[in-house]
Enzyme design. Structure first.
Site, PDB file in Angstrom:
ATOM      1  N   LYS A  54       0.845  -1.203   0.000  1.00  0.00           N
ATOM      2  CA  LYS A  54       0.000   0.000   0.000  1.00  0.00           C
ATOM      3  C   LYS A  54       0.878   1.250   0.000  1.00  0.00           C
ATOM      4  O   LYS A  54       0.640   2.193  -0.768  1.00  0.00           O
ATOM      5  CB  LYS A  54      -0.943  -0.007   1.218  1.00  0.00           C
ATOM      6  CG  LYS A  54      -2.077  -1.033   1.080  1.00  0.00           C
ATOM      7  CD  LYS A  54      -2.803  -1.318   2.393  1.00  0.00           C
ATOM      8  CE  LYS A  54      -3.854  -2.415   2.189  1.00  0.00           C
ATOM      9  NZ  LYS A  54      -4.500  -2.860   3.435  1.00  0.00           N
ATOM     10  N   GLN A  98      -4.655  -1.629   9.698  1.00  0.00           N
ATOM     11  CA  GLN A  98      -4.648  -2.956   9.073  1.00  0.00           C
ATOM     12  C   GLN A  98      -5.306  -3.990   9.992  1.00  0.00           C
ATOM     13  O   GLN A  98      -5.054  -4.031  11.191  1.00  0.00           O
ATOM     14  CB  GLN A  98      -3.202  -3.363   8.744  1.00  0.00           C
ATOM     15  CG  GLN A  98      -3.068  -4.643   7.941  1.00  0.00           C
ATOM     16  CD  GLN A  98      -3.652  -4.570   6.528  1.00  0.00           C
ATOM     17  OE1 GLN A  98      -3.713  -3.505   5.925  1.00  0.00           O
ATOM     18  NE2 GLN A  98      -4.083  -5.694   6.009  1.00  0.00           N
ATOM     19  N   ASP A 121     -11.294   2.725   4.303  1.00  0.00           N
ATOM     20  CA  ASP A 121     -11.657   1.301   4.301  1.00  0.00           C
ATOM     21  C   ASP A 121     -13.170   1.114   4.189  1.00  0.00           C
ATOM     22  O   ASP A 121     -13.630   0.025   3.847  1.00  0.00           O
ATOM     23  CB  ASP A 121     -11.214   0.648   5.621  1.00  0.00           C
ATOM     24  CG  ASP A 121      -9.916  -0.128   5.501  1.00  0.00           C
ATOM     25  OD1 ASP A 121      -9.645  -0.655   4.409  1.00  0.00           O
ATOM     26  OD2 ASP A 121      -9.188  -0.208   6.510  1.00  0.00           O
TER      27      ASP A 121
HETATM   28  N1  GUN Z   1      -7.020  -6.819   6.079  1.00  0.00           N
HETATM   29  C1  GUN Z   1      -7.373  -7.527   4.981  1.00  0.00           C
HETATM   30  N2  GUN Z   1      -7.996  -6.720   4.095  1.00  0.00           N
HETATM   31  C2  GUN Z   1      -8.048  -5.491   4.653  1.00  0.00           C
HETATM   32  C3  GUN Z   1      -8.579  -4.232   4.225  1.00  0.00           C
HETATM   33  O1  GUN Z   1      -9.145  -4.074   3.144  1.00  0.00           O
HETATM   34  N3  GUN Z   1      -8.420  -3.210   5.085  1.00  0.00           N
HETATM   35  C4  GUN Z   1      -7.817  -3.340   6.297  1.00  0.00           C
HETATM   36  N4  GUN Z   1      -7.726  -2.277   7.075  1.00  0.00           N
HETATM   37  N5  GUN Z   1      -7.333  -4.494   6.720  1.00  0.00           N
HETATM   38  C5  GUN Z   1      -7.444  -5.550   5.904  1.00  0.00           C
END
Ligand code: GUN
Length: 292
Positions: A54, A98, A121
């Site tokens: 990311k 995350q 998110d």
């Molecule tokens: N863990 C797995 N997928 C995601 C996501 O799209 N966002 C976040 N914050 N954590 C994740």
């Protein structure tokens, strides 16, 4: 037995990122540099890979990016303070913590602490409500948004189709079902899960089958209607002594046996994964625009 269409998430994501790059340049001319903060608590190896990816994509687009790595013993209050500081930081438009955090963290409380205008998110209750209401000012969770974009760009018509989503998580399953049933997509949707009776029979009804359970190769050939479109959201690490890393990635779908039955299928890796990151960048741009 046919040769299915491989839905190439990598190339569709690259096209989305090209659009994002152009929009970023435009915003920068207005004096706005999109900013994304990614917070990782603990040492989960898969999460570390996602967070690094990311941050790398942010840099490629010319975003301001902040990667905050906190130790596994970070307290709930310390984490909430990090979120509050990011809420107040005018250089940050998007905040992502995350998932999954360590067990002692109340994830729900952390999500609620994020300013919904920066919740890229789409996990905050305000954005969940906006998804239900089909309010475009809300943020749509990145993975389901990526699946929808992949279907759309691939010219797959969801209107009137029978869609089955396996998995009821707040990250993928539930928002995916809402997107498919929305007035834009018009699918007929079933949400199946671990307690569903005769899961295989439910899946066999699907014109569009979305697997989002996190169980390697759970979906077998006889679960899939011939000619179906199969979207595999799973990214599972399974031990493989022939690999240098000691593992390989596999989806929730037994690809080798399922693919020949499908009209179209996403590979793992290179399917939904790259789309998720591209949609996160799109959401961050939306936040930057809406906060300006
Ligand atoms: N863990 C797995 N997928 C995601 C996501 O799209 N966002 C976040 N914050 N954590 C994740």
């Amino acid at each position: 037995m046919t040769t299915p269409r491989i839905l190439d998430g990598k190339s569709v994501a690259a096209a989305v990122l090209d659009e994002c790059r152009a929009e970023t340049a435009g915003l920068k001319q207005l004096g706005i540099t999109p900013g994304l903060a990614v917070v990782l608590v603990g040492e989960d190896p898969a999460s570390k890979v996602y967070v690094a990816s990311k941050a790398r994509t942010c840099a490629e687009l010319g975003f301001h990016s902040l990667k905050i790595e906190l130790s596994a013993d970070t307290s709930q209050e310390e984490l909430l303070q990090v979120v509050r500081d990011l809420n107040a930081d005018p250089a940050i438009h998007g905040i992502l913590v995350q998932s999954p955090p360590p067990k002692h963290i109340d994830e729900e409380a952390v999500i609620r602490a994020i300013d919904p205008r920066k919740d890229v998110d789409g996990f905050h209750p305000e954005n969940v409500a906006k998804l239900v209401l089909e309010d475009p000012t809300g943020f749509v969770p990145c993975t389901p948004a990526g699946c929808m974009k992949l279907l759309e760009v691939s010219g797959i018509d969801t209107s009137g189709a029978e869609a089955v989503v396996i998995g009821r998580s707040m990250i993928v399953g539930k928002p995916m079902a809402l997107l498919l049933v929305s007035r834009k997509s018009n699918a007929t949707v079933t949400i199946a899960h671990s307690r569903s009776k005769d899961l295989a029979a439910i899946c066999r009804r699907a014109d569009i089958l979305i697997a989002a359970v996190g169980r390697p190769e759970m979906v077998r050939a006889d679960w899939v209607k011939p000619g179906a479109v199969v979207i595999d959201v799973g990214i599972n690490r399974v031990g493989d002594a022939t690999k240098k890393s000691g593992y390989r990635l596999t989806g929730d779908v037994a690809y080798q046996e399922v693919a020949p039955r499908c009209a179209a299928i996403t590979p793992v890796p290179g399917g939904v994964g790259p789309m998720t990151i591209a949609m996160l960048m799109k959401n961050t741009l939306q936040a930057a625009r809406q906060l300006a």
